[in-house]
Design an enzyme around this catalytic site. Structure first.
Site, PDB file in Angstrom:
ATOM      1  N   CYS A 195       9.558  82.616  -0.590  1.00 43.21           N
ATOM      2  CA  CYS A 195      10.963  83.168  -0.326  1.00 43.21           C
ATOM      3  C   CYS A 195      12.007  82.001  -0.025  1.00 43.21           C
ATOM      4  O   CYS A 195      13.129  82.587  -0.205  1.00 43.21           O
ATOM      5  CB  CYS A 195      11.096  84.307   0.680  1.00 43.21           C
ATOM      6  SG  CYS A 195       9.915  85.522   0.199  1.00 43.21           S
ATOM      7  N   HIS A 238      16.908  90.443  -3.785  1.00 46.57           N
ATOM      8  CA  HIS A 238      16.038  89.224  -3.603  1.00 46.57           C
ATOM      9  C   HIS A 238      15.344  88.731  -4.683  1.00 46.57           C
ATOM     10  O   HIS A 238      13.928  88.813  -4.637  1.00 46.57           O
ATOM     11  CB  HIS A 238      15.282  89.736  -2.167  1.00 46.57           C
ATOM     12  CG  HIS A 238      14.264  88.872  -1.764  1.00 46.57           C
ATOM     13  ND1 HIS A 238      14.670  87.449  -1.751  1.00 46.57           N
ATOM     14  CD2 HIS A 238      13.304  88.869  -0.773  1.00 46.57           C
ATOM     15  CE1 HIS A 238      13.658  86.607  -0.925  1.00 46.57           C
ATOM     16  NE2 HIS A 238      12.888  87.444  -0.609  1.00 46.57           N
ATOM     17  N   CYS A 271      12.943  84.664   6.098  1.00 45.40           N
ATOM     18  CA  CYS A 271      11.818  85.022   6.371  1.00 45.40           C
ATOM     19  C   CYS A 271      11.025  84.676   4.952  1.00 45.40           C
ATOM     20  O   CYS A 271      11.315  84.730   4.045  1.00 45.40           O
ATOM     21  CB  CYS A 271      11.259  86.298   6.942  1.00 45.40           C
ATOM     22  SG  CYS A 271      11.366  87.523   5.648  1.00 45.40           S
TER      23      CYS A 271
END
Length: 395
Positions: free
Chosen positions: A92, A352, A382
């Site tokens: 991520c 995302h 995160c």
């Protein structure tokens, strides 16, 4: 050896498409090539041959984004073949990792002008088939989806480390006593802020729609949602007593983002005023199942290295993987003013696209600092498997 200042001259991104939505027909290498080309076109004084390298984050790499998607972006964007490209993967955090690595190269004098960004097409992530341990197996074989999360997990990993990402969010909700209502309220606020930002033109300076695709705005924003509508959604990971739902989690998405980073010499070559300056960064690790709290220590370290505190921040882009995860981080930063966090909406609403999100956040902070004229901003995410990544910008 002196350390050079690193400036962000410009930042662009596509509108973020939803899973199976408007950008689903577009290959990820084409998305990447589009933002690279758009970024270069917006700085006509810069000779594209001056670009020393292109860093791109990409969390998957199992499909059309294989074979170094950064280099593919260079070629598809029509940059000179002399411009190299490298793809980085911190899941991520990949897009932000690309920005940090590009900034490091400039700071050390290895480069003067670099493009950094990220891309992900979760819609087009393929299924993969493992090779059998022996030839010609008689039984059925399993396909694994590469869209999101654990797959082909090493059996040596402790079971508590490899829980689904949403269960990790539930664990954070347990840890901090975060209720379903609090998560839904956070999600509703994210949609509201994102819709307002678009209505007021706050994304006009950074979003570059993909040619031939009818998508002018982030596709996952739900203007008309409400607490009542969110409350009707069933828990996604714990059927009995769970609090994490599709409504208070970030969706699956497609998109790309890119930033132009330079030193003083490169800045003169662009003929432009920078949006912001990169100050410092930090990365940390945490138990994999508590990945959502990864930014907590990374942010503290980055601020400490910059000689800054939460009180010095004027804006803070925190990736909203899950409302529970974001609320858990905020609970561990009591000195942070929550009003400065994601003022233009966050990933629960915007989306995302894994490899692109970090670059989107960094670009958003840079544009916000430029609009304000001065200030200190921070971008943080995160990261699955238990990491946190943070970047401090100043103007």
């Amino acid at each position: 050896m002196s350390i050079r200042d690193v400036y962000i001259v410009d930042a662009v991104r596509t509108p973020i498409g939803k899973f199976g939505g408007a950008l689903a027909p577009v290959r990820p290498d084409d998305l990447a090539g589009h933002v690279v080309r758009a970024l270069v076109d917006r700085t006509p004084d810069l000779d594209p041959a001056r670009v020393d390298d292109v860093y791109f984050g990409d969390a998957n790499g199992a499909g059309e984004d294989n074979r170094d998607v950064a280099r593919m972006a260079v070629l598809l964007a029509g940059l000179p073949v002399s411009v190299p490209g490298v793809t980085v993967n911190r899941l991520c955090g990949s897009g932000l990792e690309a920005v940090i690595q590009a900034a490091r190269a400039i700071a050390l004098g290895d480069a003067s002008v670099v493009v950094a960004g990220g891309v992900e097409s979760m819609s087009r992530a393929p299924w993969v088939l493992q090779k059998p341990e022996r030839a010609f197996p008689a039984g059925h074989q399993q396909l694994h989806s590469t869209t999101l999360g654990w797959r082909m997990t090493n059996p040596r990993m402790p079971a508590e480390w490899t829980v689904p990402l949403g269960e990790g969010a539930e664990l954070i909700a347990d840890k901090h006593g975060i209720t379903r209502e609090q998560q839904d309220a956070f999600a509703l606020a994210s949609h509201g802020k994102a819709a307002e930002a678009w209505a007021k033109g706050r994304y006009d300076d950074e979003v570059v729609p993909y040619p031939g695709v009818e998508l002018a705005r982030d596709e996952s924003i739900r203007d008309a949602t409400s607490m009542e509508a969110l409350a009707r959604l069933k828990p996604s990971f714990r059927p009995d007593g769970g609090t994490v739902t599709a409504g208070n989690s970030s969706p699956l998405n497609d998109g790309a983002a890119a930033l132009l980073l330079v030193d003083e010499e490169g800045l003169r070559a662009t003929g432009r005023e920078p949006l912001a300056r990169i100050r410092t960064s930090a990365v940390t690790g945490i138990e994999p199942q508590l990945f959502g709290l990864g930014p907590v220590e990374a942010v503290r370290r980055a601020l400490g290295k910059a000689g800054r505190s939460f009180a010095d921040l004027s804006t803070f882009e925190l990736n909203e993987a899950f409302a529970a995860q974001s609320l858990g981080c905020l609970a561990e930063w009591p000195e942070l003013d929550p009003e400065i966090v994601n003022p233009r909406g966050g990933a629960v609403a915007i989306g995302h696209p894994l490899g692109a999100s970090g670059a989107r956040l960094a670009g958003s902070v840079a544009h916000q600092l430029a609009a304000a004229g001065s200030g200190t901003g921070l971008a943080a995410l995160c990261i699955g498997v238990g990491q946190g990544l943070a970047l401090v910008l100043e103007r």
